[in-house]
Design a protein around this motif. Structure first.
Motif, PDB file in Angstrom:
ATOM      1  N   ASP A  17     -57.867  30.030  15.900  1.00 20.56           N
ATOM      2  CA  ASP A  17     -58.702  30.221  17.087  1.00 20.56           C
ATOM      3  C   ASP A  17     -59.760  31.270  16.756  1.00 20.56           C
ATOM      4  O   ASP A  17     -59.454  32.306  16.172  1.00 20.56           O
ATOM      5  N   ARG A  55     -53.408  18.519  27.656  1.00 23.80           N
ATOM      6  CA  ARG A  55     -54.018  19.813  27.318  1.00 23.80           C
ATOM      7  C   ARG A  55     -53.685  20.879  28.369  1.00 23.80           C
ATOM      8  O   ARG A  55     -53.396  22.026  28.059  1.00 23.80           O
ATOM      9  N   TYR A  74     -48.383  17.443  21.843  1.00 22.65           N
ATOM     10  CA  TYR A  74     -49.562  17.326  20.973  1.00 22.65           C
ATOM     11  C   TYR A  74     -49.583  15.957  20.294  1.00 22.65           C
ATOM     12  O   TYR A  74     -50.649  15.344  20.119  1.00 22.65           O
ATOM     13  N   ARG A  78     -52.369  12.973  20.575  1.00 26.33           N
ATOM     14  CA  ARG A  78     -52.961  12.429  19.333  1.00 26.33           C
ATOM     15  C   ARG A  78     -52.838  10.913  19.296  1.00 26.33           C
ATOM     16  O   ARG A  78     -53.775  10.214  18.888  1.00 26.33           O
ATOM     17  N   ARG A 100     -60.039  19.765  15.455  1.00 32.44           N
ATOM     18  CA  ARG A 100     -58.585  19.773  15.282  1.00 32.44           C
ATOM     19  C   ARG A 100     -57.961  18.378  15.195  1.00 32.44           C
ATOM     20  O   ARG A 100     -58.346  17.452  15.894  1.00 32.44           O
ATOM     21  N   SER A 105     -51.174  20.678  14.101  1.00 32.10           N
ATOM     22  CA  SER A 105     -49.756  20.598  14.495  1.00 32.10           C
ATOM     23  C   SER A 105     -48.855  21.155  13.410  1.00 32.10           C
ATOM     24  O   SER A 105     -47.883  21.860  13.696  1.00 32.10           O
ATOM     25  N   GLN A 109     -47.301  24.198  15.240  1.00 36.46           N
ATOM     26  CA  GLN A 109     -45.928  23.884  15.652  1.00 36.46           C
ATOM     27  C   GLN A 109     -44.973  24.048  14.456  1.00 36.46           C
ATOM     28  O   GLN A 109     -43.837  24.472  14.631  1.00 36.46           O
ATOM     29  N   GLU A 161     -53.319  31.095  21.870  1.00 38.54           N
ATOM     30  CA  GLU A 161     -54.137  32.268  21.507  1.00 38.54           C
ATOM     31  C   GLU A 161     -53.398  33.567  21.814  1.00 38.54           C
ATOM     32  O   GLU A 161     -53.577  34.573  21.146  1.00 38.54           O
TER      33      GLU A 161
HETATM   34  P1  TYD Z   1     -58.791  24.565  20.916  1.00 39.55           P
HETATM   35  O1  TYD Z   1     -59.282  23.356  21.620  1.00 39.55           O
HETATM   36  O2  TYD Z   1     -59.322  24.857  19.554  1.00 39.55           O
HETATM   37  O3  TYD Z   1     -58.954  25.831  21.837  1.00 39.55           O
HETATM   38  P2  TYD Z   1     -60.292  26.352  22.543  1.00 39.55           P
HETATM   39  O4  TYD Z   1     -60.595  25.438  23.685  1.00 39.55           O
HETATM   40  O5  TYD Z   1     -59.878  27.725  22.997  1.00 39.55           O
HETATM   41  O6  TYD Z   1     -61.358  26.359  21.494  1.00 39.55           O
HETATM   42  O7  TYD Z   1     -57.218  24.413  20.704  1.00 39.55           O
HETATM   43  C1  TYD Z   1     -56.333  24.669  21.679  1.00 39.55           C
HETATM   44  C2  TYD Z   1     -55.084  25.290  21.101  1.00 39.55           C
HETATM   45  O8  TYD Z   1     -54.126  24.275  20.780  1.00 39.55           O
HETATM   46  C3  TYD Z   1     -55.289  26.119  19.850  1.00 39.55           C
HETATM   47  O9  TYD Z   1     -54.752  27.420  20.073  1.00 39.55           O
HETATM   48  C4  TYD Z   1     -54.471  25.420  18.793  1.00 39.55           C
HETATM   49  C5  TYD Z   1     -53.489  24.603  19.557  1.00 39.55           C
HETATM   50  N1  TYD Z   1     -53.044  23.367  18.894  1.00 39.55           N
HETATM   51  C6  TYD Z   1     -51.727  23.259  18.470  1.00 39.55           C
HETATM   52  O10 TYD Z   1     -50.953  24.199  18.590  1.00 39.55           O
HETATM   53  N2  TYD Z   1     -51.311  22.078  17.902  1.00 39.55           N
HETATM   54  C7  TYD Z   1     -52.140  21.016  17.752  1.00 39.55           C
HETATM   55  O11 TYD Z   1     -51.721  19.945  17.239  1.00 39.55           O
HETATM   56  C8  TYD Z   1     -53.500  21.133  18.201  1.00 39.55           C
HETATM   57  C9  TYD Z   1     -54.436  19.981  18.071  1.00 39.55           C
HETATM   58  C10 TYD Z   1     -53.904  22.328  18.776  1.00 39.55           C
END
Ligand code: TYD
Length: 210
Positions: A17, A55, A74, A78, A100, A105, A109, A161
């Motif tokens: 992030d 989300r 997640y 996907r 992403r 993941s 994860q 985050e």
């Molecule tokens: P992101 O869209 O990059 O956040 P922002 O809108 O703040 O830019 O991603 C959201 C969060 O989801 C980020 O902290 C990472 C997490 N994430 C996972 O933990 N696993 C996943 O498979 C994906 C795609 C994102």
């Protein structure tokens, strides 16, 4: 769908992030359009209507979300995203520019929540029938520098985050390990470099694929 069997080109941005993925995806989309190619700009989680609902849970649910539930959420996002948005766009010959994908993941994860990295990857490959991007750009940044950028942003932190420094250090190491294991798919860039330099490096690598 193997990379060679589809007319489109699929590029994903990965990194912690605050690494600047959104900025780079925006700059790349402008450049690809200037080359005369159609683009699809999208992201995970949240690229589809189902994904927006997922989300909301994974990022903002206030109570506990068990690590395996989080991984499945997640993966569900996907599966929907690849089946209904990404594959059709690639079949139409578009350049898909995505924030992403499954490497997130494995890093968050797998390394972050301490689930088995191989199982997490296999779960995503099952969800997407094995779909992998042509190019994955890893924007690598020291988590402390990333945290400074996020603090300056003034946006409230989401569930991921808000995790402690150790979590983000594990995520970073995991991304670097994934990139080292698949050098032909990954381009690793030092995200502390100026945005214009990073954009030029991405364009140079993508040019060979267009
Ligand atoms: P992101 O869209 O990059 O956040 P922002 O809108 O703040 O830019 O991603 C959201 C969060 O989801 C980020 O902290 C990472 C997490 N994430 C996972 O933990 N696993 C996943 O498979 C994906 C795609 C994102």
């Amino acid at each position: 769908m193997a990379a060679a069997a589809r007319p489109g080109v699929w590029i994903t941005f990965e990194g912690g992030d605050g690494a600047g993925k959104t900025t780079q995806a925006t700059l790349l989309e402008e450049w690809v359009r200037a080359q005369g190619r159609e683009t699809l700009r999208t992201r995970e989680p949240g690229g589809t209507e189902v994904g927006v609902l997922v989300r909301d849970i994974v990022l903002y649910h206030r109570g506990e979300v068990a690590p395996r539930a989080e991984a499945l959420l997640y993966a569900a996002d996907r599966a929907q995203h690849v089946a209904t948005l990404v594959r059709p766009a690639l079949a139409r010959g578009e350049v898909v520019i995505q924030d992403r994908y499954l490497d997130s993941s494995v890093a968050y994860q797998g390394a972050g929540r301490v689930l088995d990295a191989g199982e997490i990857r296999d779960l995503s490959l099952w969800a997407t029938e094995g779909a992998l991007p042509d190019l994955t750009v890893l924007l690598d940044l020291d988590p402390a520098a990333a945290r400074e950028r996020l603090d300056a942003d003034d946006k409230p932190f989401d569930r991921l985050e808000a995790e402690e420094a150790d979590f983000h250090a594990r995520v970073r190491e995991s991304f670097l390990g994934l990139a080292a294991a698949e050098p032909e798919r990954f381009l690793v860039l030092d995200a502390a470099r100026p945005a214009a330099d990073l954009a030029a490096a991405v364009q140079a690598r993508l040019a060979a694929l267009l």
